[in-house]
Write a protein that holds these residues in place. Structure first.
Motif, PDB file in Angstrom:
ATOM      1  N   PHE A  88       0.852  -1.187   0.000  1.00 42.77           N
ATOM      2  CA  PHE A  88       0.000   0.000   0.000  1.00 42.77           C
ATOM      3  C   PHE A  88       0.884   1.231   0.000  1.00 42.77           C
ATOM      4  N   PRO A  89       0.633   2.217  -0.818  1.00 44.85           N
ATOM      5  CA  PRO A  89      -0.392   2.288  -1.849  1.00 44.85           C
ATOM      6  C   PRO A  89      -0.051   1.422  -3.063  1.00 44.85           C
ATOM      7  N   GLN A  94      -4.526   5.849  -4.369  1.00 44.52           N
ATOM      8  CA  GLN A  94      -4.226   5.426  -2.986  1.00 44.52           C
ATOM      9  C   GLN A  94      -3.068   6.249  -2.418  1.00 44.52           C
ATOM     10  N   ALA A  95      -2.066   6.535  -3.273  1.00 49.86           N
ATOM     11  CA  ALA A  95      -0.913   7.330  -2.808  1.00 49.86           C
ATOM     12  C   ALA A  95      -1.375   8.724  -2.413  1.00 49.86           C
ATOM     13  N   ALA A  96      -2.255   9.304  -3.227  1.00 48.34           N
ATOM     14  CA  ALA A  96      -2.758  10.648  -2.927  1.00 48.34           C
ATOM     15  C   ALA A  96      -3.613  10.610  -1.654  1.00 48.34           C
ATOM     16  N   TRP A  97      -4.407   9.544  -1.523  1.00 50.40           N
ATOM     17  CA  TRP A  97      -5.229   9.402  -0.314  1.00 50.40           C
ATOM     18  C   TRP A  97      -4.329   9.320   0.932  1.00 50.40           C
ATOM     19  N   LEU A  98      -3.237   8.532   0.823  1.00 45.33           N
ATOM     20  CA  LEU A  98      -2.332   8.368   1.969  1.00 45.33           C
ATOM     21  C   LEU A  98      -1.690   9.707   2.338  1.00 45.33           C
ATOM     22  N   GLY A 100      -2.938  12.620   1.939  1.00 41.92           N
ATOM     23  CA  GLY A 100      -3.963  13.423   2.612  1.00 41.92           C
ATOM     24  C   GLY A 100      -4.206  12.931   4.029  1.00 41.92           C
ATOM     25  N   TYR A 101      -4.244  11.613   4.165  1.00 34.82           N
ATOM     26  CA  TYR A 101      -4.487  11.018   5.484  1.00 34.82           C
ATOM     27  C   TYR A 101      -3.371  11.423   6.459  1.00 34.82           C
ATOM     28  N   LEU A 102      -2.127  11.292   6.003  1.00 35.61           N
ATOM     29  CA  LEU A 102      -0.992  11.617   6.881  1.00 35.61           C
ATOM     30  C   LEU A 102      -0.960  13.117   7.167  1.00 35.61           C
ATOM     31  N   ALA A 103      -1.234  13.920   6.147  1.00 43.12           N
ATOM     32  CA  ALA A 103      -1.237  15.383   6.349  1.00 43.12           C
ATOM     33  C   ALA A 103      -2.273  15.757   7.407  1.00 43.12           C
ATOM     34  N   GLY A 104      -3.419  15.083   7.360  1.00 39.92           N
ATOM     35  CA  GLY A 104      -4.481  15.345   8.340  1.00 39.92           C
ATOM     36  C   GLY A 104      -4.043  15.013   9.755  1.00 39.92           C
ATOM     37  N   ARG A 105      -3.010  14.178   9.869  1.00 41.07           N
ATOM     38  CA  ARG A 105      -2.497  13.823  11.197  1.00 41.07           C
ATOM     39  C   ARG A 105      -1.175  14.540  11.470  1.00 41.07           C
ATOM     40  N   GLY A 106      -0.898  15.532  10.635  1.00 40.83           N
ATOM     41  CA  GLY A 106       0.272  16.379  10.874  1.00 40.83           C
ATOM     42  C   GLY A 106       1.586  15.701  10.557  1.00 40.83           C
ATOM     43  N   THR A 107       1.559  14.722   9.650  1.00 41.57           N
ATOM     44  CA  THR A 107       2.813  14.055   9.316  1.00 41.57           C
ATOM     45  C   THR A 107       2.860  13.750   7.823  1.00 41.57           C
ATOM     46  N   ARG A 108       3.964  13.128   7.418  1.00 44.79           N
ATOM     47  CA  ARG A 108       4.096  12.722   6.021  1.00 44.79           C
ATOM     48  C   ARG A 108       5.103  11.586   5.929  1.00 44.79           C
TER      49      ARG A 108
END
Ligand code: AMP
Length: 191
Positions: A88-89, A94-98, A100-108
């Motif tokens: 994954f991704p 999926q890569a773009a979703w990930l 966004g998901y990580l950015a939403g949690r303040g990380t990358r």
């Protein structure tokens, strides 16, 4: 800073095996979406029944299903400091979703490892794994070819996506050699 890493490679590139060593090196848990789906199959869960035919065919599970499974896993306590994602991704959405998901949690992402193995070697490895692990998706040459083609068509573009973004180091490693040789190459690359 969290330590979220990816390991990429075509089927039978040695991702699972190398991820086992790399997670020790990075000191983060290893999360494989293929293993998670297989656990659902084995446990005959609702999700397992939903994805059974897709896994047997060699196609990808729909992004909505996969992303939700990953989101739930990434909320668990043990991966809050970081994770090594394997499988994954599997495509650019999926890569773009990930991201966004990580950015939403303040990380990358902190790093991406790509294992390179040529097709003939992959097919030989898949045939031998089919016998050893009794994986039906490794046994059928048409399914094997579809999985390799799907990797090239859908998963490899993720590597270009990360290279174009230029935000995360992408480490391309020769995946042909002994387990120890490949492990050392990966560790040298990741640092
Ligand atoms: P793997 O063990 O990574 O080769 O995955 C086995 C199978 O699980 C794949 O052929 C897909 O059907 C499914 N799968 C694993 N990861 C993903 C993903 N990120 N997106 C969609 N399907 C996946």
């Amino acid at each position: 800073m969290t330590r979220h890493y990816l390991i990429f490679g075509p089927p039978a590139a040695g991702k699972g095996t190398q991820a086992g060593a790399l997670k020790e090196h990075l000191d983060v848990p290893h999360v494989s979406t293929g293993d998670m789906f297989r656990a659902h199959l084995k446990g005959s869960t609702e999700l397992g029944r939903q994805v059974q035919d897709i896994l047997a065919s060699g196609n990808l599970v729909p992004d909505s299903v996969t992303n939700q499974m990953v989101a739930e896993r990434l909320r668990e306590e043990d991966v809050q400091g970081g994770v090594l994602l394997d499988g994954f991704p599997r495509n650019v959405p999926q890569a773009a979703w990930l991201d966004g998901y990580l950015a939403g949690r303040g990380t990358r992402l902190a790093g991406v490892v790509v294992l390179r193995v040529h097709d003939d070697e992959l097919k030989a490895r898949l045939a031998s794994r089919a016998e050893k692990e009794n994986r039906s998706d490794d046994a059928d040459p048409e399914v094997v070819q579809l999985r390799i083609d799907t990797y090239k068509a859908q998963s490899e573009p993720c590597i270009a996506y990360y290279l174009e973004q230029g935000l995360v180091p992408v480490h391309e490693v020769d995946g042909v050699g002994s387990l120890d040789e490949v492990r050392e190459r990966i560790q040298t690359a990741v640092g």
